[in-house]
Scaffold this active site. Structure first.
Site, PDB file in Angstrom:
ATOM      1  N   ARG A  29      26.700   8.681-126.270  1.00 40.20           N
ATOM      2  CA  ARG A  29      28.023   9.326-126.198  1.00 40.20           C
ATOM      3  C   ARG A  29      29.089   8.451-126.846  1.00 40.20           C
ATOM      4  NH1 ARG A  29      29.462  10.208-120.468  1.00 40.20           N
ATOM      5  NH2 ARG A  29      28.183   8.359-120.217  1.00 40.20           N
ATOM      6  N   ASN A  47      27.111  14.106-120.674  1.00 37.36           N
ATOM      7  CA  ASN A  47      25.732  14.125-120.192  1.00 37.36           C
ATOM      8  C   ASN A  47      25.488  15.392-119.387  1.00 37.36           C
ATOM      9  OD1 ASN A  47      25.001  11.652-121.271  1.00 37.36           O
ATOM     10  ND2 ASN A  47      25.388  10.518-119.394  1.00 37.36           N
TER      11      ASN A  47
END
Length: 100
Positions: A29, A47
């Protein structure tokens, strides 16, 4: 990729990309956020409970397509096995690019 007669190169779009593989707990990320900010995109990388990462990016189609290429490039943290994308017109409701 679906395109309509209303898609124009300069019109902002919204990319939704579900990234499958070993992509959680490996800096994926953060890496995605860095690439998106370098491209001037807004959105987020989040997520999912099932191990995927959901990437939403808004901006010019060409820049979103470049981010998509990077997600599939094999140079990301972890290991990407599949990226499932969808496109729609930008909503304009995002600022910056966040890790969620």
């Amino acid at each position: 990729m679906s395109e309509s007669p209303h898609d124009h190169a300069g019109d902002p779009v919204r990319l939704s990309a579900w990234v499958h593989g070993h992509v959680q707990g490996v800096g994926f990320r953060w890496w995605t956020r860095s690439r998106a900010l370098e491209s001037g995109l807004t959105g987020y990388a989040r997520n999912a409970p099932d191990g995927r990462v959901h990437v939403i990016a808004e901006g010019p189609r060409e820049r979103c397509e470049r981010l998509l290429e990077l997600l599939r490039s094999g140079t990301t943290p972890g290991r990407v096995s599949l990226v499932v994308e969808s496109w729609e017109p930008a909503r304009g409701d995002l600022t910056g690019f966040e890790e969620r």
